[in-house]
Design a protein around this motif. Structure first.
Motif, PDB file in Angstrom:
ATOM      1  N   GLY A   1      23.756 149.389  39.624  1.00 47.62           N
ATOM      2  CA  GLY A   1      22.440 149.217  38.878  1.00 47.62           C
ATOM      3  C   GLY A   1      22.792 149.166  37.138  1.00 47.62           C
ATOM      4  O   GLY A   1      23.364 148.617  36.760  1.00 47.62           O
ATOM      5  N   THR A   2      22.399 150.656  36.717  1.00 45.26           N
ATOM      6  CA  THR A   2      22.625 151.072  35.417  1.00 45.26           C
ATOM      7  C   THR A   2      24.070 150.922  34.864  1.00 45.26           C
ATOM      8  O   THR A   2      24.632 150.898  33.815  1.00 45.26           O
ATOM      9  CB  THR A   2      21.975 152.033  34.597  1.00 45.26           C
ATOM     10  N   GLY A   3      24.954 151.563  35.934  1.00 48.39           N
ATOM     11  CA  GLY A   3      26.248 151.734  35.776  1.00 48.39           C
ATOM     12  C   GLY A   3      26.562 153.055  35.227  1.00 48.39           C
ATOM     13  O   GLY A   3      27.605 153.697  34.950  1.00 48.39           O
ATOM     14  N   ALA A   4      25.376 153.953  34.965  1.00 50.01           N
ATOM     15  CA  ALA A   4      25.457 155.214  34.546  1.00 50.01           C
ATOM     16  C   ALA A   4      26.545 156.107  35.385  1.00 50.01           C
ATOM     17  O   ALA A   4      27.061 156.982  34.582  1.00 50.01           O
ATOM     18  CB  ALA A   4      24.077 155.859  34.696  1.00 50.01           C
ATOM     19  N   LEU A   5      26.773 155.919  36.658  1.00 45.48           N
ATOM     20  CA  LEU A   5      27.490 157.035  37.053  1.00 45.48           C
ATOM     21  C   LEU A   5      29.027 156.567  36.833  1.00 45.48           C
ATOM     22  O   LEU A   5      29.727 157.339  36.613  1.00 45.48           O
ATOM     23  CB  LEU A   5      27.256 157.071  38.680  1.00 45.48           C
ATOM     24  N   GLY A   6      29.348 155.314  37.048  1.00 40.82           N
ATOM     25  CA  GLY A   6      30.796 154.734  36.538  1.00 40.82           C
ATOM     26  C   GLY A   6      31.020 155.207  35.274  1.00 40.82           C
ATOM     27  O   GLY A   6      32.363 155.456  35.040  1.00 40.82           O
ATOM     28  N   PHE A   7      30.154 154.755  34.165  1.00 34.52           N
ATOM     29  CA  PHE A   7      30.436 154.943  32.840  1.00 34.52           C
ATOM     30  C   PHE A   7      30.398 156.340  32.447  1.00 34.52           C
ATOM     31  O   PHE A   7      31.419 156.742  31.678  1.00 34.52           O
ATOM     32  CB  PHE A   7      29.157 154.234  31.982  1.00 34.52           C
ATOM     33  N   GLU A   8      29.420 157.215  33.233  1.00 35.75           N
ATOM     34  CA  GLU A   8      29.831 158.751  33.106  1.00 35.75           C
ATOM     35  C   GLU A   8      31.036 159.065  33.365  1.00 35.75           C
ATOM     36  O   GLU A   8      31.810 160.084  32.716  1.00 35.75           O
ATOM     37  CB  GLU A   8      28.795 159.417  33.626  1.00 35.75           C
TER      38      GLU A   8
ATOM     39  N   ARG B   1      34.236 160.952  31.089  1.00 34.19           N
ATOM     40  CA  ARG B   1      34.800 162.112  31.489  1.00 34.19           C
ATOM     41  C   ARG B   1      36.230 162.085  31.819  1.00 34.19           C
ATOM     42  O   ARG B   1      36.715 163.018  32.263  1.00 34.19           O
ATOM     43  CB  ARG B   1      33.814 162.948  32.425  1.00 34.19           C
ATOM     44  N   GLY B   2      36.893 160.965  31.678  1.00 34.31           N
ATOM     45  CA  GLY B   2      38.323 160.802  32.204  1.00 34.31           C
ATOM     46  C   GLY B   2      38.808 159.903  32.998  1.00 34.31           C
ATOM     47  O   GLY B   2      40.036 159.963  33.361  1.00 34.31           O
ATOM     48  N   ALA B   3      38.156 159.500  33.961  1.00 34.07           N
ATOM     49  CA  ALA B   3      38.483 158.713  34.885  1.00 34.07           C
ATOM     50  C   ALA B   3      39.154 157.288  34.406  1.00 34.07           C
ATOM     51  O   ALA B   3      38.978 156.993  33.497  1.00 34.07           O
ATOM     52  CB  ALA B   3      37.081 157.863  35.789  1.00 34.07           C
ATOM     53  N   ALA B   4      40.104 156.892  35.254  1.00 33.61           N
ATOM     54  CA  ALA B   4      41.204 155.887  34.928  1.00 33.61           C
ATOM     55  C   ALA B   4      40.317 154.547  34.972  1.00 33.61           C
ATOM     56  O   ALA B   4      40.658 153.715  34.049  1.00 33.61           O
ATOM     57  CB  ALA B   4      42.433 155.875  35.758  1.00 33.61           C
ATOM     58  N   HIS B   5      39.613 154.137  36.030  1.00 35.85           N
ATOM     59  CA  HIS B   5      39.167 152.798  35.931  1.00 35.85           C
ATOM     60  C   HIS B   5      37.796 153.095  37.019  1.00 35.85           C
ATOM     61  O   HIS B   5      37.650 154.016  37.703  1.00 35.85           O
ATOM     62  CB  HIS B   5      40.090 151.976  36.716  1.00 35.85           C
ATOM     63  N   ALA B   6      36.844 151.882  36.878  1.00 35.97           N
ATOM     64  CA  ALA B   6      35.703 152.083  37.578  1.00 35.97           C
ATOM     65  C   ALA B   6      35.485 150.650  38.200  1.00 35.97           C
ATOM     66  O   ALA B   6      35.607 149.656  37.277  1.00 35.97           O
ATOM     67  CB  ALA B   6      34.661 152.428  36.909  1.00 35.97           C
ATOM     68  N   THR B   7      35.309 150.445  39.370  1.00 40.13           N
ATOM     69  CA  THR B   7      34.601 149.291  39.991  1.00 40.13           C
ATOM     70  C   THR B   7      33.170 149.247  40.164  1.00 40.13           C
ATOM     71  O   THR B   7      32.676 150.247  41.077  1.00 40.13           O
ATOM     72  CB  THR B   7      35.691 148.995  41.225  1.00 40.13           C
ATOM     73  N   LEU B   8      32.480 148.483  39.601  1.00 37.62           N
ATOM     74  CA  LEU B   8      30.915 148.377  39.648  1.00 37.62           C
ATOM     75  C   LEU B   8      30.609 147.443  40.301  1.00 37.62           C
ATOM     76  O   LEU B   8      30.857 146.174  40.065  1.00 37.62           O
ATOM     77  CB  LEU B   8      30.412 148.469  38.395  1.00 37.62           C
ATOM     78  N   VAL B   9      29.869 147.492  41.511  1.00 37.51           N
ATOM     79  CA  VAL B   9      29.459 146.541  42.456  1.00 37.51           C
ATOM     80  C   VAL B   9      28.108 146.370  42.449  1.00 37.51           C
ATOM     81  O   VAL B   9      27.116 147.486  42.383  1.00 37.51           O
ATOM     82  CB  VAL B   9      29.751 146.657  43.831  1.00 37.51           C
ATOM     83  N   GLU B  10      27.345 145.297  42.019  1.00 40.19           N
ATOM     84  CA  GLU B  10      25.958 145.280  41.980  1.00 40.19           C
ATOM     85  C   GLU B  10      25.395 143.585  42.353  1.00 40.19           C
ATOM     86  O   GLU B  10      26.054 142.606  41.872  1.00 40.19           O
ATOM     87  CB  GLU B  10      25.474 145.533  40.399  1.00 40.19           C
ATOM     88  N   ARG B  11      24.390 143.579  43.136  1.00 37.46           N
ATOM     89  CA  ARG B  11      23.891 142.156  43.628  1.00 37.46           C
ATOM     90  C   ARG B  11      22.939 141.670  42.598  1.00 37.46           C
ATOM     91  O   ARG B  11      22.806 140.283  42.499  1.00 37.46           O
ATOM     92  CB  ARG B  11      23.262 142.235  44.985  1.00 37.46           C
ATOM     93  N   ASP B  12      22.021 142.327  41.997  1.00 40.81           N
ATOM     94  CA  ASP B  12      20.911 141.904  40.969  1.00 40.81           C
ATOM     95  C   ASP B  12      21.559 141.263  39.587  1.00 40.81           C
ATOM     96  O   ASP B  12      22.374 141.955  39.005  1.00 40.81           O
ATOM     97  CB  ASP B  12      20.178 143.127  40.780  1.00 40.81           C
ATOM     98  N   GLY B  13      21.379 139.935  39.344  1.00 36.58           N
ATOM     99  CA  GLY B  13      21.940 139.391  38.246  1.00 36.58           C
ATOM    100  C   GLY B  13      21.598 139.958  36.949  1.00 36.58           C
ATOM    101  O   GLY B  13      22.455 139.983  35.940  1.00 36.58           O
ATOM    102  N   ALA B  14      20.317 140.441  36.652  1.00 38.47           N
ATOM    103  CA  ALA B  14      19.981 140.939  35.586  1.00 38.47           C
ATOM    104  C   ALA B  14      20.734 142.364  35.337  1.00 38.47           C
ATOM    105  O   ALA B  14      21.231 142.619  34.173  1.00 38.47           O
ATOM    106  CB  ALA B  14      18.594 141.360  35.541  1.00 38.47           C
ATOM    107  N   ALA B  15      20.914 143.139  36.336  1.00 40.01           N
ATOM    108  CA  ALA B  15      21.512 144.233  36.141  1.00 40.01           C
ATOM    109  C   ALA B  15      23.224 144.019  35.863  1.00 40.01           C
ATOM    110  O   ALA B  15      23.775 144.802  35.211  1.00 40.01           O
ATOM    111  CB  ALA B  15      21.647 145.259  37.707  1.00 40.01           C
ATOM    112  N   VAL B  16      23.654 142.894  36.570  1.00 38.11           N
ATOM    113  CA  VAL B  16      25.095 142.557  36.214  1.00 38.11           C
ATOM    114  C   VAL B  16      25.454 142.337  34.868  1.00 38.11           C
ATOM    115  O   VAL B  16      26.272 142.946  33.964  1.00 38.11           O
ATOM    116  CB  VAL B  16      25.816 141.425  37.273  1.00 38.11           C
ATOM    117  N   ARG B  17      24.231 141.536  34.071  1.00 38.81           N
ATOM    118  CA  ARG B  17      24.491 141.054  32.761  1.00 38.81           C
ATOM    119  C   ARG B  17      24.458 142.137  31.841  1.00 38.81           C
ATOM    120  O   ARG B  17      25.178 142.458  30.873  1.00 38.81           O
ATOM    121  CB  ARG B  17      23.260 140.135  32.459  1.00 38.81           C
ATOM    122  N   MET B  18      23.615 143.235  32.099  1.00 37.60           N
ATOM    123  CA  MET B  18      23.368 144.591  31.388  1.00 37.60           C
ATOM    124  C   MET B  18      24.649 145.325  31.817  1.00 37.60           C
ATOM    125  O   MET B  18      25.275 145.875  30.568  1.00 37.60           O
ATOM    126  CB  MET B  18      22.364 145.577  32.093  1.00 37.60           C
TER     127      MET B  18
END
Length: 193
Positions: free
Chosen positions: A57-64, A68-85
């Motif tokens: 979605g917004t990526g709020a959980l991954g970016f948060e 806070r110190g995570a090494a890497h995040a993989t964000l999976v999203e099917r909606d094109g508008a959300a992916v562009r954001m």
């Protein structure tokens, strides 16, 4: 949340930075209170973690998590508008993320196929976020296929509109913010990698 079109990062190096919310039907960012509680729970585990957000979605959980110190995040999203954001957020924050424009269940099937080919050389994540649309049966379906993705000792965050349990997982922590139920699950020993 500052307004309906933005959500803020609440802690870490990007604290206070605002992420735009794509105008996508059904997109429901995790409430600030739930994110704050979640990341308080995860504080001893987040540094250096590899994170998978299957309904980014917004990526709020991954970016948060990255803030806070995570090494890497993989964000999976099917909606094109959300992916562009998500890509705009990645660039704005200069974040270490991989963005997969694919349905979460397809992502899991592809990952499982790779695991069956070579179980030693597939990524596993220390923390997996599962926040599918409330009006779908996706949570139970995804949990059925998540085992090859979760690292030993890892956590799965779930967010639903009702109390939730699953026979393959133990509830580590759980709470509620308004009508949003959320918690951390761990794999039962019989299902661990």
């Amino acid at each position: 949340m500052a307004n309906a079109n933005r959500i803020r990062i609440i802690g870490g190096k990007w604290r206070g930075r605002k992420l735009a919310v794509a105008p996508s039907p059904g997109l429901r960012p995790t409430p600030d209170r739930a994110r704050e509680t979640l990341f308080n729970w995860l504080a001893p585990h987040i540094a250096g973690a590899r994170v998978l957000d299957l309904f980014a979605g917004t990526g709020a959980l991954g970016f948060e998590a990255l803030s806070r110190g995570a090494a890497h995040a993989t964000l999976v999203e099917r909606d094109g508008a959300a992916v562009r954001m998500l890509r705009q957020h990645q660039q704005m924050l200069d974040a270490r993320v991989t963005i997969a424009h694919v349905d979460a269940q397809v992502f899991l099937r592809q990952h499982r196929a790779k695991a069956e080919e070579n179980a030693l050389d597939i990524p596993r994540w220390d923390l997996i976020f599962l926040d599918p649309p409330f009006d779908s049966p996706l949570l139970a379906s995804v949990l059925k296929d998540i085992h090859p993705c979760l690292a030993a000792g890892g956590f799965i965050y779930v967010e639903t509109d009702a109390e939730f349990s699953h026979p393959d997982f133990a509830t580590h922590r759980a709470s509620r913010a308004g009508n949003v139920h959320y918690g951390l699950l761990t794999q039962l020993a019989a299902n661990a990698p």
